[in-house]
Write a protein that holds these residues in place. Structure first.
Motif, PDB file in Angstrom:
ATOM      1  N   LYS A 160       0.839  -1.196   0.000  1.00  0.00           N
ATOM      2  CA  LYS A 160       0.000   0.000   0.000  1.00  0.00           C
ATOM      3  C   LYS A 160       0.877   1.250   0.000  1.00  0.00           C
ATOM      4  CE  LYS A 160      -3.708   2.351   2.490  1.00  0.00           C
ATOM      5  NZ  LYS A 160      -4.695   2.288   3.603  1.00  0.00           N
ATOM      6  N   ALA A 161       1.932   1.239   0.796  1.00  0.00           N
ATOM      7  CA  ALA A 161       2.842   2.384   0.844  1.00  0.00           C
ATOM      8  C   ALA A 161       3.571   2.557  -0.490  1.00  0.00           C
ATOM      9  CB  ALA A 161       3.847   2.204   1.984  1.00  0.00           C
ATOM     10  N   VAL A 162       4.012   1.451  -1.072  1.00  0.00           N
ATOM     11  CA  VAL A 162       4.705   1.506  -2.357  1.00  0.00           C
ATOM     12  C   VAL A 162       3.768   2.028  -3.443  1.00  0.00           C
ATOM     13  CG1 VAL A 162       5.699   0.062  -4.186  1.00  0.00           C
ATOM     14  CG2 VAL A 162       6.438  -0.238  -1.808  1.00  0.00           C
ATOM     15  N   GLY A 163       2.493   1.660  -3.334  1.00  0.00           N
ATOM     16  CA  GLY A 163       1.519   2.154  -4.299  1.00  0.00           C
ATOM     17  C   GLY A 163       1.454   3.664  -4.320  1.00  0.00           C
ATOM     18  N   LYS A 164       1.596   4.290  -3.163  1.00  0.00           N
ATOM     19  CA  LYS A 164       1.605   5.751  -3.100  1.00  0.00           C
ATOM     20  C   LYS A 164       2.816   6.315  -3.836  1.00  0.00           C
ATOM     21  CE  LYS A 164      -0.871   5.960   1.300  1.00  0.00           C
ATOM     22  NZ  LYS A 164      -0.825   6.429   2.718  1.00  0.00           N
ATOM     23  N   ALA A 165       3.935   5.608  -3.734  1.00  0.00           N
ATOM     24  CA  ALA A 165       5.138   6.057  -4.442  1.00  0.00           C
ATOM     25  C   ALA A 165       4.946   5.955  -5.951  1.00  0.00           C
ATOM     26  CB  ALA A 165       6.345   5.223  -4.005  1.00  0.00           C
ATOM     27  N   PHE A 166       4.328   4.847  -6.413  1.00  0.00           N
ATOM     28  CA  PHE A 166       4.034   4.701  -7.834  1.00  0.00           C
ATOM     29  C   PHE A 166       3.111   5.817  -8.298  1.00  0.00           C
ATOM     30  CE2 PHE A 166       4.859  -0.043  -7.383  1.00  0.00           C
ATOM     31  CZ  PHE A 166       6.052   0.014  -8.075  1.00  0.00           C
ATOM     32  N   ALA A 167       2.044   6.059  -7.522  1.00  0.00           N
ATOM     33  CA  ALA A 167       1.067   7.075  -7.910  1.00  0.00           C
ATOM     34  C   ALA A 167       1.716   8.446  -7.996  1.00  0.00           C
ATOM     35  CB  ALA A 167      -0.087   7.092  -6.914  1.00  0.00           C
ATOM     36  N   HIS A 168       2.563   8.766  -7.029  1.00  0.00           N
ATOM     37  CA  HIS A 168       3.227  10.070  -7.043  1.00  0.00           C
ATOM     38  C   HIS A 168       4.145  10.200  -8.245  1.00  0.00           C
ATOM     39  CE1 HIS A 168       5.229  13.691  -5.577  1.00  0.00           C
ATOM     40  NE2 HIS A 168       6.331  13.136  -6.024  1.00  0.00           N
ATOM     41  N   LYS A 169       4.884   9.150  -8.527  1.00  0.00           N
ATOM     42  CA  LYS A 169       5.834   9.213  -9.634  1.00  0.00           C
ATOM     43  C   LYS A 169       5.102   9.392 -10.949  1.00  0.00           C
ATOM     44  CE  LYS A 169       9.990   6.858 -11.347  1.00  0.00           C
ATOM     45  NZ  LYS A 169      10.892   7.955 -10.995  1.00  0.00           N
ATOM     46  N   HIS A 170       3.966   8.703 -11.103  1.00  0.00           N
ATOM     47  CA  HIS A 170       3.227   8.807 -12.351  1.00  0.00           C
ATOM     48  C   HIS A 170       2.510  10.134 -12.470  1.00  0.00           C
ATOM     49  CE1 HIS A 170       3.170   4.190 -11.957  1.00  0.00           C
ATOM     50  NE2 HIS A 170       4.221   4.587 -12.625  1.00  0.00           N
ATOM     51  N   THR A 171       2.031  10.673 -11.355  1.00  0.00           N
ATOM     52  CA  THR A 171       1.392  11.980 -11.385  1.00  0.00           C
ATOM     53  C   THR A 171       2.414  13.054 -11.726  1.00  0.00           C
ATOM     54  OG1 THR A 171      -0.233  11.292  -9.750  1.00  0.00           O
ATOM     55  CG2 THR A 171       0.066  13.647 -10.044  1.00  0.00           C
ATOM     56  N   ALA A 172       3.634  12.888 -11.197  1.00  0.00           N
ATOM     57  CA  ALA A 172       4.691  13.874 -11.437  1.00  0.00           C
ATOM     58  C   ALA A 172       5.207  13.806 -12.875  1.00  0.00           C
ATOM     59  CB  ALA A 172       5.836  13.659 -10.462  1.00  0.00           C
ATOM     60  N   LEU A 173       5.003  12.655 -13.539  1.00  0.00           N
ATOM     61  CA  LEU A 173       5.506  12.476 -14.899  1.00  0.00           C
ATOM     62  C   LEU A 173       4.359  12.070 -15.818  1.00  0.00           C
ATOM     63  CD1 LEU A 173       8.700  10.400 -14.010  1.00  0.00           C
ATOM     64  CD2 LEU A 173       8.612  12.815 -14.609  1.00  0.00           C
ATOM     65  N   PRO A 174       3.429  12.981 -16.079  1.00  0.00           N
ATOM     66  CA  PRO A 174       2.266  12.601 -16.864  1.00  0.00           C
ATOM     67  C   PRO A 174       2.584  12.320 -18.330  1.00  0.00           C
ATOM     68  CG  PRO A 174       2.266  14.966 -16.464  1.00  0.00           C
ATOM     69  CD  PRO A 174       3.392  14.400 -15.662  1.00  0.00           C
ATOM     70  N   SER A 175       3.641  12.920 -18.866  1.00  0.00           N
ATOM     71  CA  SER A 175       3.997  12.719 -20.262  1.00  0.00           C
ATOM     72  C   SER A 175       5.218  11.814 -20.334  1.00  0.00           C
ATOM     73  CB  SER A 175       4.313  14.062 -20.943  1.00  0.00           C
ATOM     74  OG  SER A 175       3.188  14.909 -20.894  1.00  0.00           O
ATOM     75  N   LEU A 176       4.978  10.561 -20.713  1.00  0.00           N
ATOM     76  CA  LEU A 176       6.080   9.602 -20.786  1.00  0.00           C
ATOM     77  C   LEU A 176       6.611   9.532 -22.212  1.00  0.00           C
ATOM     78  CD1 LEU A 176       4.556   6.734 -18.652  1.00  0.00           C
ATOM     79  CD2 LEU A 176       6.325   8.339 -17.976  1.00  0.00           C
ATOM     80  N   PRO A 177       7.919   9.379 -22.390  1.00  0.00           N
ATOM     81  CA  PRO A 177       8.474   9.281 -23.735  1.00  0.00           C
ATOM     82  C   PRO A 177       7.991   8.031 -24.446  1.00  0.00           C
ATOM     83  CG  PRO A 177      10.133   8.739 -22.090  1.00  0.00           C
ATOM     84  CD  PRO A 177       8.947   9.269 -21.353  1.00  0.00           C
ATOM     85  N   VAL A 178       8.018   8.062 -25.782  1.00  0.00           N
ATOM     86  CA  VAL A 178       7.601   6.911 -26.571  1.00  0.00           C
ATOM     87  C   VAL A 178       8.463   5.709 -26.203  1.00  0.00           C
ATOM     88  CG1 VAL A 178       7.402   5.979 -28.902  1.00  0.00           C
ATOM     89  CG2 VAL A 178       6.823   8.385 -28.453  1.00  0.00           C
TER      90      VAL A 178
END
Length: 243
Positions: A109-127
């Protein structure tokens, strides 16, 4: 895109447990283990990491003192046997506060928050880069779900059913957990028992949404928030559907 982790704890058993947990999650990479805050401070000067698992009570330099000493600290999950430091930890903007002994599901559950934060912080991912995803525990395995594949989530008492474009996953969790975890830019709570992916909404009325061909109810207490987040309040009023 792996999350690079550093463990900081003066207890070998705690380091072994967290190390074993990290090895079970493909998207986590263990970059090192430190037995003191001083050792961690030195390592972080030349070896940046994404996520810090940090004990509080350590000799020379406590975990909280370490956080204060870092100009740009990584995202941090506190791991402690003491509850009384929780408030101080959250004031330092930690992601989560885990009480030892740490169960694997609580770790996830804690790691999930880290994933969510990282993805929110990087909404545009390179191809070619991995799309944002999360791990969901079903039975005795962890299922990797890409966020863009999720259509909706439905509460089933002590379980949550997650409908994706390709499958159905049932996990022992609460909908409130996913309400906190999933990025609000992509997901919307429409009912006490339902969350939906905004990109999967086909149409809506005052009382229902059509999501990937299925009708889902809009709760009375959620209606205003749904209209506001979808930015359609004025449109519904103009068509005579709203009150």
């Amino acid at each position: 895109m792996k999350i690079k982790c550093l463990l900081v704890d003066d207890e070998p058993i705690a380091l072994n447990v967290l190390s074993a947990y990290i090895q079970q999650v493909d998207s986590l990479e263990l970059m090192g283990q430190c037995r003191s805050g001083v050792e961690a401070f030195t390592l972080l000067q030349h070896k940046p990491v994404d996520l810090l698992f940090l004990d509080i009570q350590m000799p020379q330099l406590s975990g909280l003192a370490l956080l204060r000493s870092l100009t740009n600290p990584p995202k941090t999950i506190i791991t402690s046997a003491y509850r009384e430091f929780a408030l101080e930890g959250y004031e330092l903007d930690v992601l989560d506060y885990l009480i030892k002994p740490i169960a694997f599901d609580r770790f996830m559950k804690a790691v999930g928050k880290a994933f969510a934060h990282k993805h929110t912080a990087l909404p545009s991912l390179p191809v070619g880069a991995d799309e944002p995803f999360l791990f969901v525990k079903e039975d005795r395995q962890l299922i990797r779900l890409v966020l863009s594949d999720i259509c909706w989530l439905e509460s089933k008492r002590d379980y949550v059913k997650i409908m994706t474009t390709g499958r159905e996953v049932i996990t022992r969790q609460t909908l409130g957990y996913y309400d906190e975890l999933l990025p609000t830019e992509q997901f919307l709570r429409i009912h006490r028992s339902f969350m939906v992916a905004k990109a999967k909404i086909d149409s809506l009325t005052e009382t229902q949404l059509r999501v990937s061909g299925h009708s889902l109810p809009i709760g009375r207490n959620y209606k205003s928030a749904v209209w506001e987040q979808l930015q359609i309040r004025n449109l519904i009023r103009s068509t005579g559907q709203g009150s």
